[in-house]
Scaffold this motif. Structure first.
Motif, PDB file in Angstrom:
ATOM      1  N   ARG A   1      70.360 140.900  24.275  1.00  0.00           N
ATOM      2  CA  ARG A   1      69.150 140.460  23.595  1.00  0.00           C
ATOM      3  C   ARG A   1      68.282 141.628  23.143  1.00  0.00           C
ATOM      4  NH1 ARG A   1      65.230 135.823  26.051  1.00  0.00           N
ATOM      5  NH2 ARG A   1      63.993 137.491  26.960  1.00  0.00           N
ATOM      6  N   ASN A   2      68.138 142.651  23.997  1.00  0.00           N
ATOM      7  CA  ASN A   2      67.280 143.773  23.594  1.00  0.00           C
ATOM      8  C   ASN A   2      68.051 145.055  23.335  1.00  0.00           C
ATOM      9  OD1 ASN A   2      67.852 144.954  26.062  1.00  0.00           O
ATOM     10  ND2 ASN A   2      65.931 144.312  27.027  1.00  0.00           N
ATOM     11  N   GLY A   3      69.379 145.011  23.496  1.00  0.00           N
ATOM     12  CA  GLY A   3      70.197 146.172  23.177  1.00  0.00           C
ATOM     13  C   GLY A   3      70.775 146.912  24.362  1.00  0.00           C
ATOM     14  N   SER A   4      70.318 146.615  25.588  1.00  0.00           N
ATOM     15  CA  SER A   4      70.835 147.323  26.757  1.00  0.00           C
ATOM     16  C   SER A   4      72.302 147.003  27.006  1.00  0.00           C
ATOM     17  CB  SER A   4      70.011 146.966  28.003  1.00  0.00           C
ATOM     18  OG  SER A   4      68.682 147.393  27.865  1.00  0.00           O
ATOM     19  N   THR A   5      72.639 145.725  26.991  1.00  0.00           N
ATOM     20  CA  THR A   5      74.033 145.340  27.207  1.00  0.00           C
ATOM     21  C   THR A   5      74.891 145.785  26.037  1.00  0.00           C
ATOM     22  OG1 THR A   5      73.208 143.411  28.427  1.00  0.00           O
ATOM     23  CG2 THR A   5      75.548 143.445  27.887  1.00  0.00           C
ATOM     24  N   GLU A   6      74.329 145.770  24.842  1.00  0.00           N
ATOM     25  CA  GLU A   6      75.047 146.280  23.671  1.00  0.00           C
ATOM     26  C   GLU A   6      75.428 147.741  23.873  1.00  0.00           C
ATOM     27  OE1 GLU A   6      74.275 147.034  18.882  1.00  0.00           O
ATOM     28  OE2 GLU A   6      72.596 146.941  20.283  1.00  0.00           O
ATOM     29  N   ALA A   7      74.495 148.555  24.385  1.00  0.00           N
ATOM     30  CA  ALA A   7      74.778 149.979  24.604  1.00  0.00           C
ATOM     31  C   ALA A   7      75.883 150.158  25.639  1.00  0.00           C
ATOM     32  CB  ALA A   7      73.503 150.698  25.057  1.00  0.00           C
ATOM     33  N   LEU A   8      75.852 149.367  26.706  1.00  0.00           N
ATOM     34  CA  LEU A   8      76.922 149.429  27.696  1.00  0.00           C
ATOM     35  C   LEU A   8      78.257 149.014  27.068  1.00  0.00           C
ATOM     36  CD1 LEU A   8      75.266 147.882  30.895  1.00  0.00           C
ATOM     37  CD2 LEU A   8      75.778 150.304  30.474  1.00  0.00           C
ATOM     38  N   ALA A   9      78.225 147.960  26.250  1.00  0.00           N
ATOM     39  CA  ALA A   9      79.453 147.472  25.610  1.00  0.00           C
ATOM     40  C   ALA A   9      80.067 148.549  24.727  1.00  0.00           C
ATOM     41  CB  ALA A   9      79.151 146.216  24.788  1.00  0.00           C
ATOM     42  N   LYS A  10      79.236 149.268  23.990  1.00  0.00           N
ATOM     43  CA  LYS A  10      79.744 150.329  23.128  1.00  0.00           C
ATOM     44  C   LYS A  10      80.359 151.460  23.948  1.00  0.00           C
ATOM     45  CE  LYS A  10      76.982 151.354  19.575  1.00  0.00           C
ATOM     46  NZ  LYS A  10      75.707 151.564  18.832  1.00  0.00           N
TER      47      LYS A  10
ATOM     48  N   THR B   1      70.077 144.346  33.601  1.00  0.00           N
ATOM     49  CA  THR B   1      68.921 143.530  33.983  1.00  0.00           C
ATOM     50  C   THR B   1      67.652 144.337  33.768  1.00  0.00           C
ATOM     51  OG1 THR B   1      68.001 142.099  35.716  1.00  0.00           O
ATOM     52  CG2 THR B   1      68.896 144.214  36.425  1.00  0.00           C
ATOM     53  N   SER B   2      66.515 143.674  33.793  1.00  0.00           N
ATOM     54  CA  SER B   2      65.258 144.382  33.537  1.00  0.00           C
ATOM     55  C   SER B   2      64.564 144.820  34.820  1.00  0.00           C
ATOM     56  CB  SER B   2      64.307 143.510  32.706  1.00  0.00           C
ATOM     57  OG  SER B   2      63.987 142.325  33.402  1.00  0.00           O
ATOM     58  N   THR B   3      65.018 144.348  35.983  1.00  0.00           N
ATOM     59  CA  THR B   3      64.378 144.723  37.240  1.00  0.00           C
ATOM     60  C   THR B   3      65.409 145.267  38.223  1.00  0.00           C
ATOM     61  OG1 THR B   3      64.596 142.449  38.022  1.00  0.00           O
ATOM     62  CG2 THR B   3      62.512 143.045  37.002  1.00  0.00           C
ATOM     63  N   ALA B   4      64.949 146.096  39.128  1.00  0.00           N
ATOM     64  CA  ALA B   4      65.849 146.824  40.025  1.00  0.00           C
ATOM     65  C   ALA B   4      66.746 145.909  40.854  1.00  0.00           C
ATOM     66  CB  ALA B   4      65.045 147.732  40.937  1.00  0.00           C
ATOM     67  N   HIS B   5      66.261 144.765  41.221  1.00  0.00           N
ATOM     68  CA  HIS B   5      67.074 143.840  42.009  1.00  0.00           C
ATOM     69  C   HIS B   5      67.159 142.490  41.295  1.00  0.00           C
ATOM     70  CE1 HIS B   5      67.207 146.742  45.231  1.00  0.00           C
ATOM     71  NE2 HIS B   5      65.907 146.907  45.081  1.00  0.00           N
ATOM     72  N   GLY B   6      67.398 142.579  39.980  1.00  0.00           N
ATOM     73  CA  GLY B   6      67.391 141.384  39.145  1.00  0.00           C
ATOM     74  C   GLY B   6      68.689 140.609  39.086  1.00  0.00           C
ATOM     75  N   GLY B   7      69.713 141.061  39.808  1.00  0.00           N
ATOM     76  CA  GLY B   7      70.928 140.264  39.868  1.00  0.00           C
ATOM     77  C   GLY B   7      72.152 140.834  39.195  1.00  0.00           C
TER      78      GLY B   7
ATOM     79  N   SER C   1      73.041 148.491  34.188  1.00  0.00           N
ATOM     80  CA  SER C   1      71.866 149.286  33.850  1.00  0.00           C
ATOM     81  C   SER C   1      70.625 148.462  34.161  1.00  0.00           C
ATOM     82  CB  SER C   1      71.865 149.701  32.377  1.00  0.00           C
ATOM     83  OG  SER C   1      71.612 148.591  31.536  1.00  0.00           O
ATOM     84  N   ILE C   2      69.499 149.169  34.296  1.00  0.00           N
ATOM     85  CA  ILE C   2      68.206 148.519  34.546  1.00  0.00           C
ATOM     86  C   ILE C   2      67.254 148.996  33.454  1.00  0.00           C
ATOM     87  CG2 ILE C   2      66.284 148.260  36.152  1.00  0.00           C
ATOM     88  CD1 ILE C   2      68.338 148.984  38.403  1.00  0.00           C
ATOM     89  N   SER C   3      66.776 148.066  32.644  1.00  0.00           N
ATOM     90  CA  SER C   3      65.988 148.455  31.479  1.00  0.00           C
ATOM     91  C   SER C   3      64.491 148.517  31.737  1.00  0.00           C
ATOM     92  CB  SER C   3      66.260 147.481  30.322  1.00  0.00           C
ATOM     93  OG  SER C   3      65.802 146.185  30.658  1.00  0.00           O
ATOM     94  N   GLY C   4      64.013 147.895  32.818  1.00  0.00           N
ATOM     95  CA  GLY C   4      62.580 147.838  33.040  1.00  0.00           C
ATOM     96  C   GLY C   4      61.909 146.924  32.028  1.00  0.00           C
ATOM     97  N   GLN C   5      60.620 146.888  32.056  1.00  0.00           N
ATOM     98  CA  GLN C   5      59.888 145.988  31.170  1.00  0.00           C
ATOM     99  C   GLN C   5      59.744 146.531  29.752  1.00  0.00           C
ATOM    100  OE1 GLN C   5      59.103 142.858  32.236  1.00  0.00           O
ATOM    101  NE2 GLN C   5      60.271 143.571  34.014  1.00  0.00           N
ATOM    102  N   ASN C   6      60.152 147.784  29.560  1.00  0.00           N
ATOM    103  CA  ASN C   6      60.014 148.402  28.238  1.00  0.00           C
ATOM    104  C   ASN C   6      61.354 148.598  27.543  1.00  0.00           C
ATOM    105  OD1 ASN C   6      57.137 148.725  28.436  1.00  0.00           O
ATOM    106  ND2 ASN C   6      57.525 150.416  29.866  1.00  0.00           N
ATOM    107  N   ALA C   7      62.374 147.859  27.995  1.00  0.00           N
ATOM    108  CA  ALA C   7      63.712 147.933  27.391  1.00  0.00           C
ATOM    109  C   ALA C   7      64.230 149.366  27.341  1.00  0.00           C
ATOM    110  CB  ALA C   7      63.712 147.291  26.006  1.00  0.00           C
TER     111      ALA C   7
END
Length: 202
Positions: free
Chosen positions: A11-20, A120-126, A166-172
């Motif tokens: 949704r915000n590009g974090s998983t996209e970056a991992l996928a690449k 995920t966006s939080t350190a223990h987000g699953g 990866s963990i993106s935090g609240q600022n992606a």
């Protein structure tokens, strides 16, 4: 050489970056790669409620085809990527997985390599729970689950033994270099195992 499908939702590009990065690792092992993004299930009105969602979706949907059952049948290995949603896989990726019933019924995916990664966006987000939550569908579909484990030193710096994270935090915040290195290793490992498994499927 193996054929690897990376089916992901981002949704915000974090998983996209991992996928690449996973794709880069698989390609470095000589694999032919298809990178596919699952599509939204909600309306644009719903997407507008989350800043950047609609814009990112339009950009990524222009860049990547949607995964199909033909992609899954083509592949020697399938690597699934998803952000966490309340500690679990996104409905977008799960909807594509649920559409593989026809291939399951004829055993078309038996013996292929399977793996998963998450952000995920939080350190223990699953992250770990989400990856482990993708293992049962992979098993039901007959894939041989291939985790990265700690089979390379990069896995001691980032990710989990179950899959890259990866963990993106609240600022992606984008994935770190260590996150991406773990993802590249995962892609390489799955591609190598898939190449070994492919001749065994007959």
């Amino acid at each position: 050489m193996s054929k690897i499908l990376i089916a992901f939702y981002s949704r915000n590009g974090s998983t996209e970056a991992l996928a690449k990065a996973v794709a880069e690792g698989a390609q470095a092992a000589g694999a032919e790669v298809r990178l596919r993004r699952a599509r939204e299930l909600v309306s644009e009105e719903v997407m507008k409620a989350a800043p950047g969602w609609l814009e990112n979706a339009r950009r990524m949907n222009a860049a990547y085809e949607a995964p199909t059952t033909a992609d899954a049948e083509w592949a020697d290995g399938i690597i699934l990527g998803t952000p966490t949603r309340f500690g679990s896989v996104t409905s977008e990726l799960k909807a594509w997985i649920d559409g593989l019933g026809g291939l399951w019924a004829k055993g078309a995916l038996n013996g292929k390599a399977g793996s998963a990664f998450s952000s995920t966006s939080t350190a223990h987000g699953g992250n770990e729970a989400t990856i482990l939550g993708l293992y049962p569908p992979l098993a039901h579909l007959g894939l041989v689950i291939v985790p990265p484990g700690y089979a390379d030193p990069v896995m001691y710096a980032a990710g989990t033994p179950y899959g890259a994270t990866s963990i993106s935090g609240q600022n992606a915040t984008p994935p770190t270099d260590a996150d991406l290195a773990a993802a590249r290793f995962q892609g390489r490992r799955v591609a190598e195992v898939a190449a070994v498994l492919a001749p065994l499927r007959g």
